[in-house]
Design a protein around this motif. Structure first.
Motif, PDB file in Angstrom:
ATOM      1  N   MET A   1    -100.736 -39.972  -9.694  1.00 35.30           N
ATOM      2  CA  MET A   1     -99.639 -39.290 -10.345  1.00 35.30           C
ATOM      3  C   MET A   1     -99.304 -40.042 -11.623  1.00 35.30           C
ATOM      4  O   MET A   1     -99.287 -41.272 -11.646  1.00 35.30           O
ATOM      5  N   LYS A   2     -99.063 -39.283 -12.682  1.00 35.22           N
ATOM      6  CA  LYS A   2     -98.732 -39.877 -13.970  1.00 35.22           C
ATOM      7  C   LYS A   2     -97.567 -39.090 -14.566  1.00 35.22           C
ATOM      8  O   LYS A   2     -97.556 -37.857 -14.515  1.00 35.22           O
ATOM      9  N   THR A   3     -96.595 -39.795 -15.122  1.00 32.77           N
ATOM     10  CA  THR A   3     -95.454 -39.157 -15.764  1.00 32.77           C
ATOM     11  C   THR A   3     -95.532 -39.368 -17.263  1.00 32.77           C
ATOM     12  O   THR A   3     -95.737 -40.494 -17.732  1.00 32.77           O
ATOM     13  N   LEU A   4     -95.389 -38.272 -18.000  1.00 30.47           N
ATOM     14  CA  LEU A   4     -95.395 -38.317 -19.458  1.00 30.47           C
ATOM     15  C   LEU A   4     -94.079 -37.786 -19.976  1.00 30.47           C
ATOM     16  O   LEU A   4     -93.546 -36.802 -19.452  1.00 30.47           O
TER      17      LEU A   4
ATOM     18  N   GLY B   1     -99.115 -22.066  -1.437  1.00 29.59           N
ATOM     19  CA  GLY B   1     -99.963 -23.095  -0.858  1.00 29.59           C
ATOM     20  C   GLY B   1    -101.446 -22.814  -0.899  1.00 29.59           C
ATOM     21  O   GLY B   1    -102.245 -23.668  -0.537  1.00 29.59           O
ATOM     22  N   ARG B   2    -101.854 -21.642  -1.335  1.00 27.67           N
ATOM     23  CA  ARG B   2    -103.282 -21.290  -1.411  1.00 27.67           C
ATOM     24  C   ARG B   2    -103.834 -21.680  -2.781  1.00 27.67           C
ATOM     25  O   ARG B   2    -104.413 -20.874  -3.496  1.00 27.67           O
ATOM     26  N   LEU B   3    -103.649 -22.949  -3.128  1.00 29.65           N
ATOM     27  CA  LEU B   3    -104.023 -23.450  -4.446  1.00 29.65           C
ATOM     28  C   LEU B   3    -105.497 -23.829  -4.503  1.00 29.65           C
ATOM     29  O   LEU B   3    -106.076 -24.239  -3.496  1.00 29.65           O
ATOM     30  N   PRO B   4    -106.095 -23.746  -5.692  1.00 30.09           N
ATOM     31  CA  PRO B   4    -107.484 -24.197  -5.833  1.00 30.09           C
ATOM     32  C   PRO B   4    -107.590 -25.688  -5.499  1.00 30.09           C
ATOM     33  O   PRO B   4    -106.691 -26.468  -5.827  1.00 30.09           O
ATOM     34  N   PRO B   5    -108.676 -26.114  -4.861  1.00 30.55           N
ATOM     35  CA  PRO B   5    -108.793 -27.523  -4.464  1.00 30.55           C
ATOM     36  C   PRO B   5    -109.002 -28.477  -5.639  1.00 30.55           C
ATOM     37  O   PRO B   5    -108.539 -29.612  -5.602  1.00 30.55           O
ATOM     38  N   ASN B   6    -109.713 -28.032  -6.689  1.00 29.78           N
ATOM     39  CA  ASN B   6    -109.989 -28.881  -7.855  1.00 29.78           C
ATOM     40  C   ASN B   6    -109.014 -28.520  -8.958  1.00 29.78           C
ATOM     41  O   ASN B   6    -109.276 -27.634  -9.762  1.00 29.78           O
ATOM     42  N   ARG B   7    -107.885 -29.216  -8.932  1.00 29.83           N
ATOM     43  CA  ARG B   7    -106.829 -28.823  -9.869  1.00 29.83           C
ATOM     44  C   ARG B   7    -106.037 -30.035 -10.347  1.00 29.83           C
ATOM     45  O   ARG B   7    -106.006 -31.080  -9.697  1.00 29.83           O
TER      46      ARG B   7
ATOM     47  N   GLY C   1    -109.425 -39.493  -9.833  1.00 32.70           N
ATOM     48  CA  GLY C   1    -110.279 -40.536 -10.378  1.00 32.70           C
ATOM     49  C   GLY C   1    -110.886 -40.198 -11.729  1.00 32.70           C
ATOM     50  O   GLY C   1    -111.535 -41.049 -12.338  1.00 32.70           O
ATOM     51  N   ARG C   2    -110.697 -38.973 -12.207  1.00 31.71           N
ATOM     52  CA  ARG C   2    -111.236 -38.593 -13.513  1.00 31.71           C
ATOM     53  C   ARG C   2    -110.398 -39.259 -14.600  1.00 31.71           C
ATOM     54  O   ARG C   2    -109.169 -39.161 -14.575  1.00 31.71           O
ATOM     55  N   PRO C   3    -111.030 -39.944 -15.530  1.00 29.07           N
ATOM     56  CA  PRO C   3    -110.240 -40.573 -16.596  1.00 29.07           C
ATOM     57  C   PRO C   3    -109.653 -39.494 -17.516  1.00 29.07           C
ATOM     58  O   PRO C   3    -110.386 -38.693 -18.062  1.00 29.07           O
TER      59      PRO C   3
END
Length: 148
Positions: free
Chosen positions: A1-4, A113-119, A143-145
């Motif tokens: 999690m990142k906050t901007l 709750g039926r969200l795409p897994p890669n999001r 883990g994606r930069p």
């Protein structure tokens, strides 16, 4: 999690452009936040970064989805605000958009709750005169930069 912290509309647009550079086939960006938080501003900037700076990007509030061809992949921009049933998103092509391209989804909570897994979930909140965006990675985004 990142906050901007997004000081203004230009910062929100910059985030959209930066996200555009990180997208891969099968990805979804899910934008939540109250009306006026900047979801559409971020979406327009992301779409224009992938297409052209003068691309016409109407809000899909009434059409529910707009499709764009980019050099890398097809992009589908969904606005699910008016959905009454999560199945409607799949009836208008959410699965197909993810199978062959990328989906940008405003109001993903309508999917119940039926969200795409890669999001990448981006929750935008109004924080005084600025905005605060909380980014949470799921699936292939973990883990994606991501550079911001």
């Amino acid at each position: 999690m990142k906050t901007l912290h997004l000081a203004d509309e230009a910062a929100t647009q910059a985030l959209g452009r930066q996200l555009a550079a990180s997208l891969r086939l099968g990805d979804a960006i899910c934008l939540t936040g109250p009306l006026g938080a900047g979801k559409s501003t971020l979406a327009r900037a992301l779409i224009r970064a992938l297409t052209s700076p003068d691309e016409e990007v109407p809000s899909p509030t009434f059409t529910l989805v707009q499709f764009y061809e980019t050099p890398a992949f097809p992009l589908a921009h969904f606005d699910l605000y008016r959905l009454t049933d999560p199945d409607e998103a799949y009836e208008i092509g959410l699965d197909e958009a993810l199978d062959g391209g990328v989906a940008l989804i405003e109001w993903p909570q309508r999917l119940e709750g039926r969200l795409p897994p890669n999001r990448l979930d981006i929750d935008i909140a109004l924080d005084g005169g600025a905005r605060r965006a909380v980014l949470t990675a799921h699936g292939s985004f973990e883990g994606r930069p991501l550079e911001f």
